[in-house]
Write a protein that holds these residues in place. Structure first.
Motif, PDB file in Angstrom:
ATOM      1  N   PHE B   2      22.033  20.150 -18.415  1.00 26.35           N
ATOM      2  CA  PHE B   2      20.596  19.923 -18.403  1.00 26.35           C
ATOM      3  C   PHE B   2      20.139  19.724 -16.969  1.00 26.35           C
ATOM      4  N   PRO B   3      18.854  20.010 -16.717  1.00 22.34           N
ATOM      5  CA  PRO B   3      18.346  19.940 -15.341  1.00 22.34           C
ATOM      6  C   PRO B   3      18.203  18.504 -14.854  1.00 22.34           C
ATOM      7  N   ASN B   4      17.970  18.371 -13.542  1.00 23.85           N
ATOM      8  CA  ASN B   4      17.542  17.092 -12.992  1.00 23.85           C
ATOM      9  C   ASN B   4      16.192  16.721 -13.592  1.00 23.85           C
ATOM     10  N   PRO B   5      15.863  15.436 -13.593  1.00 27.95           N
ATOM     11  CA  PRO B   5      14.546  15.055 -14.141  1.00 27.95           C
ATOM     12  C   PRO B   5      13.406  15.626 -13.293  1.00 27.95           C
ATOM     13  N   PHE B   6      12.272  15.849 -13.966  1.00 24.96           N
ATOM     14  CA  PHE B   6      11.079  16.357 -13.257  1.00 24.96           C
ATOM     15  C   PHE B   6       9.852  15.902 -14.015  1.00 24.96           C
ATOM     16  N   ASP B   7       8.727  15.881 -13.309  1.00 27.67           N
ATOM     17  CA  ASP B   7       7.448  15.673 -13.984  1.00 27.67           C
ATOM     18  C   ASP B   7       6.962  17.026 -14.465  1.00 27.67           C
ATOM     19  N   TYR B   8       6.387  17.038 -15.655  1.00 29.13           N
ATOM     20  CA  TYR B   8       6.013  18.308 -16.284  1.00 29.13           C
ATOM     21  C   TYR B   8       4.506  18.393 -16.471  1.00 29.13           C
ATOM     22  N   TYR B   9       3.934  19.502 -16.049  1.00 19.20           N
ATOM     23  CA  TYR B   9       2.503  19.748 -16.274  1.00 19.20           C
ATOM     24  C   TYR B   9       2.321  21.110 -16.916  1.00 19.20           C
ATOM     25  N   ALA B  10       1.394  21.176 -17.858  1.00 18.77           N
ATOM     26  CA  ALA B  10       1.100  22.455 -18.503  1.00 18.77           C
ATOM     27  C   ALA B  10      -0.404  22.716 -18.460  1.00 18.77           C
ATOM     28  N   PRO B  11      -0.924  23.055 -17.283  1.00 21.00           N
ATOM     29  CA  PRO B  11      -2.364  23.291 -17.150  1.00 21.00           C
ATOM     30  C   PRO B  11      -2.800  24.545 -17.904  1.00 21.00           C
ATOM     31  N   GLU B  12      -4.117  24.654 -18.139  1.00 19.82           N
ATOM     32  CA  GLU B  12      -4.626  25.788 -18.909  1.00 19.82           C
ATOM     33  C   GLU B  12      -5.465  26.739 -18.074  1.00 19.82           C
ATOM     34  N   THR B  13      -5.721  26.384 -16.838  1.00 23.62           N
ATOM     35  CA  THR B  13      -6.494  27.290 -15.981  1.00 23.62           C
ATOM     36  C   THR B  13      -5.773  27.488 -14.656  1.00 23.62           C
ATOM     37  N   CYS B  14      -6.081  28.617 -14.014  1.00 25.88           N
ATOM     38  CA  CYS B  14      -5.503  28.887 -12.692  1.00 25.88           C
ATOM     39  C   CYS B  14      -5.908  27.811 -11.706  1.00 25.88           C
ATOM     40  N   ASP B  15      -7.167  27.363 -11.778  1.00 28.33           N
ATOM     41  CA  ASP B  15      -7.621  26.339 -10.834  1.00 28.33           C
ATOM     42  C   ASP B  15      -6.781  25.077 -10.932  1.00 28.33           C
ATOM     43  N   ASP B  16      -6.427  24.698 -12.163  1.00 27.44           N
ATOM     44  CA  ASP B  16      -5.588  23.508 -12.312  1.00 27.44           C
ATOM     45  C   ASP B  16      -4.182  23.754 -11.757  1.00 27.44           C
ATOM     46  N   VAL B  17      -3.685  24.985 -11.909  1.00 22.53           N
ATOM     47  CA  VAL B  17      -2.369  25.307 -11.331  1.00 22.53           C
ATOM     48  C   VAL B  17      -2.448  25.184  -9.808  1.00 22.53           C
ATOM     49  N   TYR B  18      -3.508  25.775  -9.211  1.00 25.34           N
ATOM     50  CA  TYR B  18      -3.650  25.716  -7.751  1.00 25.34           C
ATOM     51  C   TYR B  18      -3.684  24.258  -7.277  1.00 25.34           C
TER      52      TYR B  18
END
Ligand SMILES: Cc1cc2nc3c(=O)[nH]c(=O)nc-3n(C[C@H](O)[C@H](O)[C@H](O)COP(=O)(O)OP(=O)(O)OC[C@H]3O[C@@H](n4cnc5c(N)ncnc54)[C@H](O)[C@@H]3O)c2cc1C
Ligand code: FES
Ligand code: FES
Lengths: 166, 295
Positions: B2-18
């Motif tokens: 399994f991977p190292n721990p990370f914070d996870y985000y699942a935005p719904e718009t490109c602006d939020d990704v940027y």
């Protein structure tokens, strides 16, 4: 949106028609969520490196390698695993066909193989041998040599096609 | 694993990704299909602090066909291309069916494959042959880059850590011509990366003359390669055996393979020549078939 800090994310899925929810670490892989958190150990982990297909489950009807999907990515989605095949004590046509045709030996690849086959049989029940072989080319079997697996999927497809016609 | 721990985000718009990429910079990684990134994270070859899941961004899933070309959102899955029936872009479905195995193809994306920049990736070769461009964007700007300028080196592109690859743009074949495409791949077993991969495409007019040609190479260099000299040799010619041989030789000279356990450099270079020859011969045969049918 299903954001989460590393310690805990809530994952709610519909699995084999049943809603299940649990809080897990964001790094939890779907295969381990299904096996360890939900206790559905029918889904196997073979290679754990995206190669063997033993961990295949259906995510919104589409086969995915659950060792290479995060549990949190399934949040709010539908899952199907091998446990969902049998209904009211009656084997699914695919399971029956694997039984009838000796489509398994050790059985390790079988849960993944069945789920890949399920997606195919739903889409194209009368698929020819070449299509079947292509469809299962991401599911490795070390025992059978595939002949009987292909036979079983053809038989199951015919059964499914007949019952659909009725 | 399994991977190292990370914070996870699942935005719904490109602006939020940027915004997330801007905030976290080098600590963040985009996850698309996850079919390269998750295996690397499980092996701890990658250990991002922050994972930005773009699977819920609907804008990255759009596909648009117009007179000038095809625009594919970065999240287009390999399997979608395998099923696509676009007569103007035959190389796309021809290539998709060669990538990995059907289950990986259900998840892996075109944008992810390009951003990952594995020199062995099949999309790299095919989209170079098609003269594709990619759109890269962050909060401040959006730029379109020719794929040939996008790839820098093994696993290295011009993408900035704050940038998202949003779309792939493929120019339409020239009018008054018919496009053909072939993908040829040498692999040790089903679903494996290419020992050598060759994408060949050409648009032929009614007289069988090549109007445009594209040749892309996978696994024979530090990055996917475009065999430009070979392409130039083809334009304006009919695909006679002599022309085919000459272009195939030029393409094999463009290859820059290394010897490894999959084969010697010499073998790989030879296979480039053989595949370009086969691909072009098949294109010529397909053209003859179509022309006979319409004559
Ligand atoms: C068993 C196996 C066999 C394979 N065989 C082949 C093969 O034969 N040929 C082949 O070409 N590939 C093969 N692959 C790789 C596969 O095609 C991957 O899907 C692909 O390389 C990566 O796409 P992805 O969407 O899964 O990207 P991810 O794994 O999600 O991401 C890969 C990288 O790209 C970055 N990234 C992803 N999307 C974006 C974006 N929109 N903007 C900016 N950065 C982004 C990520 O941050 C990451 O660094 C194989 C994979 C496996 C597991
Ligand atoms: S355990 Fe997932 S592919 Fe082998
Ligand atoms: S039955 Fe043993 S691996 Fe398939």
């Amino acid at each position: 949106m299903d954001n989460g800090k590393r310690q805990s994310v809530t994952v709610r899925v519909q699995i084999n028609g049943e809603t299940r929810e649990a809080a897990v670490e964001s790094r939890t892989l779907l295969a381990y969520f299904i096996r360890d958190t939900l206790g559905l150990t029918g889904t196997h982990v073979g290679c754990d490196t995206t190669s063997c297909g033993a961990c295949t489950v259906l995510l919104d009807g589409v086969p995915v390698k659950s060792c290479t999907v995060l549990a949190v990515q399934a949040h709010g989605h539908q899952l199907e695993t091998v446990e969902g095949l049998e209904q009211d004590g009656k084997l699914h046509p695919l399971q029956q066909a694997f039984w009838d045709n000796h489509g398994l030996q050790c059985g390790f690849c079988t849960p993944g193989m069945l789920m890949t086959a399920l997606a195919l049989v739903r889409q194209e029940p009368l698929a020819d041998e070449e299509t079947i072989r292509r469809a299962i080319s991401g599911n490795l079997c070390r025992c059978t040599g595939y002949m009987n697996i292909v036979k079983a999927i053809r038989q199951a497809g015919r059964t499914v096609a007949q019952t659909q016609e009725v | 694993m399994f991977p190292n721990p990370f914070d996870y985000y699942a935005p719904e718009t490109c602006d939020d990704v940027y915004a997330l990429l801007h905030e976290h910079g080098y600590d963040a990684k985009v996850i698309a299909g996850g079919q390269s990134l998750l295996p690397m994270m499980k092996l701890r070859l990658a250990a991002p602090e922050v994972l930005v899941d773009v699977n819920n961004v609907a804008d990255l899933r759009t596909m648009a066909v117009s007179d000038t070309g095809l625009r594919l959102g970065a999240l287009t899955r390999h399997a979608e291309m395998e099923r696509a029936q676009w007569p103007d872009y035959p190389l796309l479905s021809a290539t998709a069916g060669h990538i990995a195995d059907p289950i990986v193809r259900n998840r892996g994306t075109m944008g992810g494959s390009l951003a990952h920049a594995d020199p062995a990736a099949d999309w790299g070769a095919a989209l170079l042959a098609l003269d594709a461009r990619v759109t890269l964007a962050d909060a401040a700007r959006s730029r379109e880059v020719r794929l040939d300028d996008f790839f820098v080196d093994t696993f290295t592109t011009v993408l900035e850590p704050t940038e998202l690859l949003t779309a792939i743009v493929i120019p339409a074949p020239p009018r008054e011509s018919r496009p053909f495409g072939q993908y040829l791949k040498l692999e040790r077993k089903v679903g494996d990366f290419a020992v050598v991969g060759v994408a060949v495409t050409a648009s032929l007019d009614d007289a069988g003359r090549v109007v445009t040609a594209g040749i892309g190479l996978a696994s024979v260099g530090p990055r996917p390669l475009k065999a430009q000299a070979a392409e130039a040799l083809l334009v304006g010619q009919t695909l006679s055996p002599a022309v085919i041989r000459e272009a195939a030789e030029a393409a094999s000279q463009a290859a820059d393979p290394v010897s490894d356990r999959r084969g010697s450099a010499e073998y790989k270079r030879t296979m480039v020549r053989v595949f370009v020859e086969r691909g072009l011969a098949k294109i010529q045969a397909d053209w003859e078939l179509v022309n006979r049918a319409s004559a």
